[in-house]
Scaffold this motif. Structure first.
Motif, PDB file in Angstrom:
ATOM      1  N   SER A  35       5.700  -0.002 -74.346  1.00 49.46           N
ATOM      2  CA  SER A  35       5.444   0.819 -73.166  1.00 49.46           C
ATOM      3  C   SER A  35       4.778   0.006 -72.062  1.00 49.46           C
ATOM      4  O   SER A  35       4.040  -0.938 -72.336  1.00 49.46           O
ATOM      5  N   PRO A  36       5.037   0.377 -70.792  1.00 50.61           N
ATOM      6  CA  PRO A  36       4.434  -0.367 -69.680  1.00 50.61           C
ATOM      7  C   PRO A  36       2.977   0.049 -69.458  1.00 50.61           C
ATOM      8  O   PRO A  36       2.584   1.143 -69.862  1.00 50.61           O
ATOM      9  N   PRO A  37       2.180  -0.812 -68.817  1.00 51.84           N
ATOM     10  CA  PRO A  37       0.811  -0.398 -68.485  1.00 51.84           C
ATOM     11  C   PRO A  37       0.815   0.651 -67.373  1.00 51.84           C
ATOM     12  O   PRO A  37       1.810   0.819 -66.669  1.00 51.84           O
ATOM     13  N   ASP A  38      -0.293   1.336 -67.203  1.00 45.94           N
ATOM     14  CA  ASP A  38      -0.426   2.369 -66.172  1.00 45.94           C
ATOM     15  C   ASP A  38      -0.662   1.718 -64.814  1.00 45.94           C
ATOM     16  O   ASP A  38      -1.236   0.638 -64.719  1.00 45.94           O
ATOM     17  N   TYR A  39      -0.210   2.395 -63.742  1.00 49.06           N
ATOM     18  CA  TYR A  39      -0.318   1.813 -62.400  1.00 49.06           C
ATOM     19  C   TYR A  39      -1.769   1.617 -61.959  1.00 49.06           C
ATOM     20  O   TYR A  39      -2.074   0.747 -61.162  1.00 49.06           O
ATOM     21  N   TYR A  40      -2.670   2.442 -62.499  1.00 49.66           N
ATOM     22  CA  TYR A  40      -4.039   2.440 -61.991  1.00 49.66           C
ATOM     23  C   TYR A  40      -5.004   1.851 -63.021  1.00 49.66           C
ATOM     24  O   TYR A  40      -5.877   1.061 -62.679  1.00 49.66           O
ATOM     25  N   GLN A  41      -4.847   2.213 -64.280  1.00 52.99           N
ATOM     26  CA  GLN A  41      -5.773   1.761 -65.315  1.00 52.99           C
ATOM     27  C   GLN A  41      -5.354   0.450 -65.957  1.00 52.99           C
ATOM     28  O   GLN A  41      -6.158  -0.201 -66.604  1.00 52.99           O
ATOM     29  N   GLY A  42      -4.061   0.105 -65.830  1.00 52.47           N
ATOM     30  CA  GLY A  42      -3.581  -1.102 -66.483  1.00 52.47           C
ATOM     31  C   GLY A  42      -3.448  -0.911 -67.973  1.00 52.47           C
ATOM     32  O   GLY A  42      -3.051   0.153 -68.436  1.00 52.47           O
ATOM     33  N   GLU A  43      -3.836  -1.961 -68.714  1.00 50.24           N
ATOM     34  CA  GLU A  43      -3.591  -1.980 -70.155  1.00 50.24           C
ATOM     35  C   GLU A  43      -4.445  -0.981 -70.931  1.00 50.24           C
ATOM     36  O   GLU A  43      -4.038  -0.517 -71.990  1.00 50.24           O
TER      37      GLU A  43
ATOM     38  N   PRO B  85       5.235  -7.631 -53.953  1.00 46.62           N
ATOM     39  CA  PRO B  85       5.218  -6.182 -53.777  1.00 46.62           C
ATOM     40  C   PRO B  85       3.833  -5.699 -53.370  1.00 46.62           C
ATOM     41  O   PRO B  85       2.834  -6.347 -53.688  1.00 46.62           O
ATOM     42  N   PRO B  86       3.744  -4.588 -52.624  1.00 51.42           N
ATOM     43  CA  PRO B  86       2.436  -4.100 -52.165  1.00 51.42           C
ATOM     44  C   PRO B  86       1.455  -3.986 -53.327  1.00 51.42           C
ATOM     45  O   PRO B  86       1.734  -3.304 -54.299  1.00 51.42           O
ATOM     46  N   PRO B  87       0.342  -4.677 -53.238  1.00 48.94           N
ATOM     47  CA  PRO B  87      -0.622  -4.607 -54.339  1.00 48.94           C
ATOM     48  C   PRO B  87      -1.291  -3.234 -54.368  1.00 48.94           C
ATOM     49  O   PRO B  87      -1.901  -2.813 -53.391  1.00 48.94           O
ATOM     50  N   GLU B  88      -1.149  -2.540 -55.476  1.00 51.01           N
ATOM     51  CA  GLU B  88      -1.646  -1.170 -55.595  1.00 51.01           C
ATOM     52  C   GLU B  88      -3.164  -1.127 -55.694  1.00 51.01           C
ATOM     53  O   GLU B  88      -3.804  -0.246 -55.158  1.00 51.01           O
ATOM     54  N   ASN B  89      -3.719  -2.122 -56.358  1.00 51.85           N
ATOM     55  CA  ASN B  89      -5.135  -2.016 -56.721  1.00 51.85           C
ATOM     56  C   ASN B  89      -5.970  -3.188 -56.215  1.00 51.85           C
ATOM     57  O   ASN B  89      -6.877  -3.637 -56.881  1.00 51.85           O
ATOM     58  N   LEU B  90      -5.627  -3.704 -55.048  1.00 50.27           N
ATOM     59  CA  LEU B  90      -6.381  -4.846 -54.551  1.00 50.27           C
ATOM     60  C   LEU B  90      -7.465  -4.374 -53.586  1.00 50.27           C
ATOM     61  O   LEU B  90      -7.208  -3.598 -52.681  1.00 50.27           O
ATOM     62  N   ARG B  91      -8.678  -4.820 -53.825  1.00 51.24           N
ATOM     63  CA  ARG B  91      -9.751  -4.567 -52.861  1.00 51.24           C
ATOM     64  C   ARG B  91     -10.838  -5.622 -53.089  1.00 51.24           C
ATOM     65  O   ARG B  91     -10.809  -6.337 -54.090  1.00 51.24           O
TER      66      ARG B  91
ATOM     67  N   LYS C 134       5.268   4.372 -59.406  1.00 50.53           N
ATOM     68  CA  LYS C 134       4.297   4.607 -58.342  1.00 50.53           C
ATOM     69  C   LYS C 134       4.818   4.029 -57.027  1.00 50.53           C
ATOM     70  O   LYS C 134       4.728   4.656 -55.977  1.00 50.53           O
ATOM     71  N   ARG C 135       5.389   2.816 -57.138  1.00 51.84           N
ATOM     72  CA  ARG C 135       5.924   2.169 -55.925  1.00 51.84           C
ATOM     73  C   ARG C 135       7.109   2.948 -55.374  1.00 51.84           C
ATOM     74  O   ARG C 135       7.336   2.974 -54.165  1.00 51.84           O
ATOM     75  N   ALA C 136       7.869   3.576 -56.285  1.00 51.63           N
ATOM     76  CA  ALA C 136       9.021   4.367 -55.842  1.00 51.63           C
ATOM     77  C   ALA C 136       8.571   5.692 -55.224  1.00 51.63           C
ATOM     78  O   ALA C 136       9.402   6.468 -54.772  1.00 51.63           O
ATOM     79  N   GLY C 137       7.271   5.929 -55.224  1.00 51.06           N
ATOM     80  CA  GLY C 137       6.746   7.121 -54.564  1.00 51.06           C
ATOM     81  C   GLY C 137       6.816   8.385 -55.392  1.00 51.06           C
ATOM     82  O   GLY C 137       6.770   9.481 -54.849  1.00 51.06           O
ATOM     83  N   VAL C 138       6.912   8.232 -56.719  1.00 49.99           N
ATOM     84  CA  VAL C 138       6.986   9.409 -57.591  1.00 49.99           C
ATOM     85  C   VAL C 138       5.624  10.108 -57.613  1.00 49.99           C
ATOM     86  O   VAL C 138       4.579   9.460 -57.696  1.00 49.99           O
ATOM     87  N   GLN C 139       5.636  11.416 -57.495  1.00 44.35           N
ATOM     88  CA  GLN C 139       4.397  12.201 -57.578  1.00 44.35           C
ATOM     89  C   GLN C 139       4.474  13.103 -58.802  1.00 44.35           C
ATOM     90  O   GLN C 139       5.357  13.935 -58.897  1.00 44.35           O
ATOM     91  N   LEU C 140       3.588  12.926 -59.726  1.00 42.14           N
ATOM     92  CA  LEU C 140       3.551  13.803 -60.894  1.00 42.14           C
ATOM     93  C   LEU C 140       2.614  14.970 -60.595  1.00 42.14           C
ATOM     94  O   LEU C 140       1.691  14.831 -59.795  1.00 42.14           O
ATOM     95  N   PRO C 141       2.873  16.128 -61.208  1.00 47.23           N
ATOM     96  CA  PRO C 141       2.003  17.276 -60.931  1.00 47.23           C
ATOM     97  C   PRO C 141       0.578  16.994 -61.397  1.00 47.23           C
ATOM     98  O   PRO C 141       0.365  16.470 -62.489  1.00 47.23           O
TER      99      PRO C 141
END
Lengths: 244, 162, 151
Positions: A35-43, B85-91, C134-141
């Motif tokens: 499975s891939p990591p999460d966009y915000y939390q990562g691994e 690609p646009p970095p989602e979590n960079l700050r 997320k990059r594709a702009g998907v919004q989950l409820p």
């Protein structure tokens, strides 16, 4: 009737155990590798695949104790009482592990091991209730019926904690995130939902299997004690008869 | 009793194979260097650098995915140019892993990917702390069931019922 | 096991459960246990609140985060939709701290103007997906963030 059902289920014990093993191994593979990591939390999101099923199984275990306790008070069935005792022991284990994995998940995401959040507090209270239940059963052993009766009442009273745990994240202000699967829909994408589902099935099967083993264990233990007791009584009787 | 040990042996073997697969899968990703290592290395090549984005140095357009900043550790700082690609979590003040190449002559790190810091230690301890206690508990229970059954038979207390 | 030992055990176990349930009844049901207050409630604080450590939850306002390096720290604004408070923190914020996401800060509302945080905790939402989606702009409820602050 309930004994016939339990006997039928016990026949498939091996299959339940094997199913649990297959699901957990597959789930771990999917969760840690495929499975891939999460966009915000990562691994660290991978901790969810053990934490959520553990917490869910803990709640299931307590529900079994609750339902079994009502049944016991109604029918006074020793086997059901053994099942309640077994489920409480397992619930204690699963609750403890859910608290530990939650703590490990909280550190890298929230930045704290523990905080007095309503969800965390209500879950810790479940742990204390189960600890109290098991202690009561350990110390109140002179009269088995009294032990079972008191424990059953305690379990029924403690059930009030379950809806509080479930809805705490919806009712109150919490640091813990709200329910991911609710009337709003599912907020977990398919690739992450698959390992979570398989792990959940695996942990529920594992719980069912462990419940069977532990109920059998407690039942056999009681049987052995009872038979030994009967033998001692017989020896005692025969000795008192022979002695002048 | 032998049957029990064989079943558990198979399961433990599968678990060990699985954990080896997991370790192999992540081995490559665990290898990161720090900015101070990178400064000392004369070689030009691709690296994974872990460091913190220095405050006040992040410039460029995060939405477009073209930024530059300084990546620091306790001892050193390097300049990083990121295109991707646009970095989602960079700050600023965040620890990140930058994947790219080190240009030793221009003394700049050209990154094309940003990875979040991989907290594998947390993940591994969560899995181990789950499965080891459950395994030990279940094994001891299963073993005790077999022992109890044997004890009931051996003590000749067993009377077939019904 | 001796009888006194057993009796103590029984009493302790009953006390444990009664105590746990009592805490639940008095703490959670009585609504005395509020995990964090919102920026609106902080704005309504009286001056004698300034010495009490409080937890404030809110959303980090987009574009409000400013970091500084000597000493390392940052300032940002926390909002609940109705009111906004400025927050000052010395140190490195947690990795999941982000603009437009939730945060719970612990600290003091000192002079009635600024919140001095001693700890920042990052609140994450209940949606989980890979970065590609997320990059594709998907919004989950998910639950509306502002409503999670004061349901």
């Amino acid at each position: 009737m309930i004994h016939r059902i339990i006997k039928q289920i016990q026949r498939y014990k091996g299959w339940v155990g094997a199913g649990a093993a297959v699901c957990l191994l597959t789930g771990t593979y999917l969760g840690l590798i495929a499975s891939p990591p999460d966009y915000y939390q990562g691994e660290v999101v991978r901790i969810m695949y053990v934490h959520v099923p553990l917490a869910h199984t803990a709640l299931l275990a307590y529900t079994v104790v609750f339902a079994g306790s009502i049944w016991y008070l109604w029918k006074r069935d020793r086997l059901i009482d053994n099942m309640c005792h077994a489920a409480a022991g397992l619930g204690f284990l699963f609750t403890g592990l859910a608290l530990i994995t939650g703590s490990i998940w909280a550190k890298p995401t929230w930045n704290t091991w523990w905080t007095w959040d309503p969800r965390l507090v209500s879950f810790a209270i479940l742990f204390l209730i189960l600890a109290g239940y098991l202690m009561l059963r350990t110390f109140l052993t002179e009269d088995p019926d009294r032990e079972s009766r008191y424990a059953a009442v305690l379990a029924i009273v403690g059930f009030i904690d379950l809806p509080i745990i479930h809805f705490s994240v919806e009712w109150w202000r919490t640091l813990h995130q709200p329910l991911s699967i609710s009337t709003r829909g599912v907020s977990i994408s398919g690739e992450l939902l698959l390992p979570l589902t398989i792990m959940s099935i695996g942990f529920h099967l594992l719980f069912a299997y462990m419940l069977m083993v532990r109920t059998q264990l407690l039942y056999l233990d009681e049987l052995l004690q009872a038979k030994k007791g009967r033998l001692l009584t017989q020896m005692h009787l025969s000795r008192s008869q022979t002695s002048p | 009793m032998t049957g029990l040990y064989i079943r558990w042996g198979i399961f433990v073997l599968l678990a060990i194979i699985l954990s080896m697969l997991v370790v192999r899968h992540y081995e490559a990703q665990l290898a990161t260097v720090s900015p101070s290592d990178l400064i000392l290395s004369p070689s030009t090549g691709s690296f994974r650098v872990q460091g913190m984005v220095k405050s006040g140095t992040l410039k460029g357009d995060v939405e477009q995915g073209a930024v530059q900043f300084e990546l620091v550790d306790d001892a050193a700082a390097i300049r990083v140019q990121y295109h991707g690609p646009p970095p989602e979590n960079l700050r600023e003040l965040k620890t990140v892993v930058m994947i790219g190449t080190w240009d030793a002559t221009a003394r700049v790190f050209r990154a094309h990917e940003i990875a979040l810091v991989s907290n594998y230690g947390f993940v591994a301890s969560a899995y181990l702390l789950t499965f080891i206690p459950i395994g030990v508990f279940l094994f001891s229970m299963s073993r005790k069931v077999v022992v109890l059954m044997q004890a009931i038979k051996d003590s000749k207390l067993y009377e077939p019922e019904g | 096991m001796g009888t006194t030992y057993k009796k103590t055990g029984i009493v302790v176990s009953i006390l444990l459960v009664a105590g746990a349930l009592g805490y639940l009844a008095l703490g959670n049901f009585g609504d005395n246990l509020v995990y964090f207050v919102t920026p609106s409630e902080v704005r309504a604080f009286t001056p004698d609140h300034s010495r009490k450590k409080v937890r404030v939850g809110g959303m980090v306002v987009k574009g409000s985060v400013h970091t500084h390096s000597e000493p390392v720290g940052l300032t940002f604004e926390l909002t609940d939709g109705a009111a906004t408070i400025p927050v000052v923190f010395r140190g490195i914020p947690p990795d999941l701290f982000k603009e437009g996401q939730g945060a719970v800060v612990e600290g003091y509302w000192k002079d009635g103007k600024t919140f001095y945080a001693t700890m920042i905790m990052a609140k994450h939402s209940e949606d989980y997906m890979p970065i590609e989606l997320k990059r594709a702009g998907v919004q989950l409820p998910k639950k509306d963030f502002m409503r999670t602050l004061s349901p």
